[in-house]
Design a protein around this motif. Structure first.
Motif, PDB file in Angstrom:
ATOM      1  N   MET A  44       0.840  -1.171   0.000  1.00 54.87           N
ATOM      2  CA  MET A  44       0.000   0.000   0.000  1.00 54.87           C
ATOM      3  C   MET A  44       0.891   1.242   0.000  1.00 54.87           C
ATOM      4  O   MET A  44       1.833   1.334   0.770  1.00 54.87           O
ATOM      5  CB  MET A  44      -0.895   0.020   1.250  1.00 54.87           C
ATOM      6  N   ASN A  45       0.558   2.178  -0.835  1.00 58.31           N
ATOM      7  CA  ASN A  45       1.221   3.474  -0.831  1.00 58.31           C
ATOM      8  C   ASN A  45       0.436   4.362   0.125  1.00 58.31           C
ATOM      9  O   ASN A  45      -0.607   4.909  -0.224  1.00 58.31           O
ATOM     10  CB  ASN A  45       1.253   4.055  -2.242  1.00 58.31           C
ATOM     11  N   THR A  46       0.910   4.471   1.358  1.00 61.33           N
ATOM     12  CA  THR A  46       0.154   5.151   2.413  1.00 61.33           C
ATOM     13  C   THR A  46      -0.133   6.615   2.102  1.00 61.33           C
ATOM     14  O   THR A  46      -1.272   7.060   2.299  1.00 61.33           O
ATOM     15  CB  THR A  46       0.859   4.982   3.768  1.00 61.33           C
ATOM     16  N   PRO A  47       0.814   7.412   1.604  1.00 60.07           N
ATOM     17  CA  PRO A  47       0.467   8.803   1.281  1.00 60.07           C
ATOM     18  C   PRO A  47      -0.672   8.900   0.253  1.00 60.07           C
ATOM     19  O   PRO A  47      -1.581   9.722   0.409  1.00 60.07           O
ATOM     20  CB  PRO A  47       1.771   9.392   0.737  1.00 60.07           C
ATOM     21  N   ASP A  48      -0.637   8.061  -0.779  1.00 63.14           N
ATOM     22  CA  ASP A  48      -1.723   8.066  -1.770  1.00 63.14           C
ATOM     23  C   ASP A  48      -3.043   7.657  -1.135  1.00 63.14           C
ATOM     24  O   ASP A  48      -4.083   8.250  -1.410  1.00 63.14           O
ATOM     25  CB  ASP A  48      -1.400   7.134  -2.941  1.00 63.14           C
ATOM     26  N   PHE A  49      -3.012   6.621  -0.288  1.00 65.12           N
ATOM     27  CA  PHE A  49      -4.221   6.171   0.400  1.00 65.12           C
ATOM     28  C   PHE A  49      -4.811   7.309   1.227  1.00 65.12           C
ATOM     29  O   PHE A  49      -6.010   7.575   1.174  1.00 65.12           O
ATOM     30  CB  PHE A  49      -3.910   4.971   1.298  1.00 65.12           C
ATOM     31  N   LEU A  50      -3.983   7.998   2.004  1.00 63.98           N
ATOM     32  CA  LEU A  50      -4.472   9.093   2.839  1.00 63.98           C
ATOM     33  C   LEU A  50      -5.097  10.191   1.986  1.00 63.98           C
ATOM     34  O   LEU A  50      -6.168  10.715   2.314  1.00 63.98           O
ATOM     35  CB  LEU A  50      -3.338   9.667   3.690  1.00 63.98           C
ATOM     36  N   LYS A  51      -4.457  10.548   0.892  1.00 60.22           N
ATOM     37  CA  LYS A  51      -4.960  11.612   0.018  1.00 60.22           C
ATOM     38  C   LYS A  51      -6.285  11.229  -0.626  1.00 60.22           C
ATOM     39  O   LYS A  51      -7.194  12.054  -0.742  1.00 60.22           O
ATOM     40  CB  LYS A  51      -3.928  11.952  -1.052  1.00 60.22           C
ATOM     41  N   GLN A  52      -6.429   9.973  -1.014  1.00 60.21           N
ATOM     42  CA  GLN A  52      -7.617   9.530  -1.734  1.00 60.21           C
ATOM     43  C   GLN A  52      -8.763   9.081  -0.827  1.00 60.21           C
ATOM     44  O   GLN A  52      -9.929   9.187  -1.191  1.00 60.21           O
ATOM     45  CB  GLN A  52      -7.254   8.384  -2.683  1.00 60.21           C
ATOM     46  N   GLN A  53      -8.458   8.570   0.376  1.00 63.10           N
ATOM     47  CA  GLN A  53      -9.481   7.932   1.193  1.00 63.10           C
ATOM     48  C   GLN A  53      -9.823   8.652   2.501  1.00 63.10           C
ATOM     49  O   GLN A  53     -10.829   8.322   3.117  1.00 63.10           O
ATOM     50  CB  GLN A  53      -9.050   6.496   1.542  1.00 63.10           C
ATOM     51  N   VAL A  54      -9.000   9.584   2.931  1.00 62.94           N
ATOM     52  CA  VAL A  54      -9.213  10.237   4.230  1.00 62.94           C
ATOM     53  C   VAL A  54      -9.463  11.722   3.984  1.00 62.94           C
ATOM     54  O   VAL A  54      -8.545  12.464   3.615  1.00 62.94           O
ATOM     55  CB  VAL A  54      -8.010  10.021   5.175  1.00 62.94           C
ATOM     56  N   GLY A  55     -10.709  12.134   4.196  1.00 56.51           N
ATOM     57  CA  GLY A  55     -11.140  13.485   3.866  1.00 56.51           C
ATOM     58  C   GLY A  55     -10.252  14.590   4.388  1.00 56.51           C
ATOM     59  O   GLY A  55      -9.951  15.549   3.666  1.00 56.51           O
ATOM     60  N   VAL A  56      -9.810  14.480   5.624  1.00 58.97           N
ATOM     61  CA  VAL A  56      -9.006  15.540   6.223  1.00 58.97           C
ATOM     62  C   VAL A  56      -7.664  15.732   5.507  1.00 58.97           C
ATOM     63  O   VAL A  56      -7.078  16.817   5.561  1.00 58.97           O
ATOM     64  CB  VAL A  56      -8.806  15.279   7.741  1.00 58.97           C
ATOM     65  N   PHE A  57      -7.191  14.730   4.784  1.00 58.07           N
ATOM     66  CA  PHE A  57      -5.894  14.809   4.115  1.00 58.07           C
ATOM     67  C   PHE A  57      -5.984  15.084   2.611  1.00 58.07           C
ATOM     68  O   PHE A  57      -4.962  15.200   1.945  1.00 58.07           O
ATOM     69  CB  PHE A  57      -5.103  13.511   4.330  1.00 58.07           C
ATOM     70  N   MET A  58      -7.177  15.192   2.059  1.00 58.44           N
ATOM     71  CA  MET A  58      -7.338  15.312   0.607  1.00 58.44           C
ATOM     72  C   MET A  58      -6.654  16.538   0.009  1.00 58.44           C
ATOM     73  O   MET A  58      -6.215  16.500  -1.133  1.00 58.44           O
ATOM     74  CB  MET A  58      -8.801  15.273   0.224  1.00 58.44           C
ATOM     75  N   ASP A  59      -6.548  17.631   0.768  1.00 56.77           N
ATOM     76  CA  ASP A  59      -5.919  18.845   0.238  1.00 56.77           C
ATOM     77  C   ASP A  59      -4.429  18.940   0.542  1.00 56.77           C
ATOM     78  O   ASP A  59      -3.775  19.900   0.158  1.00 56.77           O
ATOM     79  CB  ASP A  59      -6.638  20.092   0.775  1.00 56.77           C
ATOM     80  N   PHE A  60      -3.883  17.926   1.230  1.00 55.33           N
ATOM     81  CA  PHE A  60      -2.456  17.909   1.528  1.00 55.33           C
ATOM     82  C   PHE A  60      -1.687  17.500   0.270  1.00 55.33           C
ATOM     83  O   PHE A  60      -2.149  16.698  -0.527  1.00 55.33           O
ATOM     84  CB  PHE A  60      -2.135  16.892   2.627  1.00 55.33           C
ATOM     85  N   SER A  61      -0.481  18.030   0.118  1.00 55.46           N
ATOM     86  CA  SER A  61       0.369  17.597  -0.993  1.00 55.46           C
ATOM     87  C   SER A  61       0.920  16.209  -0.676  1.00 55.46           C
ATOM     88  O   SER A  61       1.026  15.828   0.497  1.00 55.46           O
ATOM     89  CB  SER A  61       1.524  18.580  -1.205  1.00 55.46           C
ATOM     90  N   ILE A  62       1.300  15.489  -1.721  1.00 54.05           N
ATOM     91  CA  ILE A  62       1.902  14.165  -1.523  1.00 54.05           C
ATOM     92  C   ILE A  62       3.195  14.299  -0.717  1.00 54.05           C
ATOM     93  O   ILE A  62       3.477  13.475   0.157  1.00 54.05           O
ATOM     94  CB  ILE A  62       2.162  13.461  -2.880  1.00 54.05           C
TER      95      ILE A  62
END
Length: 104
Positions: free
Chosen positions: A1-19
């Motif tokens: 699992m690519n955790t940064p990608d998962f967080l950006k795509q699946q966790v609302g609070v992180f969607m606007d964070f840069s990779i």
């Protein structure tokens, strides 16, 4: 699992964070594994982390009158917990118990 990608795509609070920012966040974090029926966090405990379910499912519940367990809901991959207690300094208001093998 690519955790940064998962967080950006699946966790609302992180969607606007840069990779790049998410990679830095992940490198400073730790992933813990839990088996079914294992406690992830206890009601009344001090919140020491922002929890993100990466894999598996976690049940949120409280002990009601007479010691019966009251189910509050189920957390699945992408769901978060502990943020309110972390922000307020109050203790956790529920028990979080792994329902299956999970990573948080």
């Amino acid at each position: 699992m690519n955790t940064p990608d998962f967080l950006k795509q699946q966790v609302g609070v992180f969607m606007d964070f840069s990779i790049e920012c998410l990679q830095q966040l992940v490198s400073g974090s730790r992933v813990a594994s839990f088996e079914a029926n294992e406690a992830v966090a206890h009601c009344g405990a001090e919140a020491t982390h922002f929890g993100v379910v990466l894999k598996g499912t976690v049940a949120a519940s409280v002990t009601g009158e007479g010691g019966t367990r009251q189910h509050l809901g189920q957390l699945k991959a992408g769901d978060t917990f502990g943020e309110a207690a972390l922000m307020t300094g109050n203790p956790l208001l529920a028990d979080f118990i792994a329902e299956s093998h999970c990573e948080v």
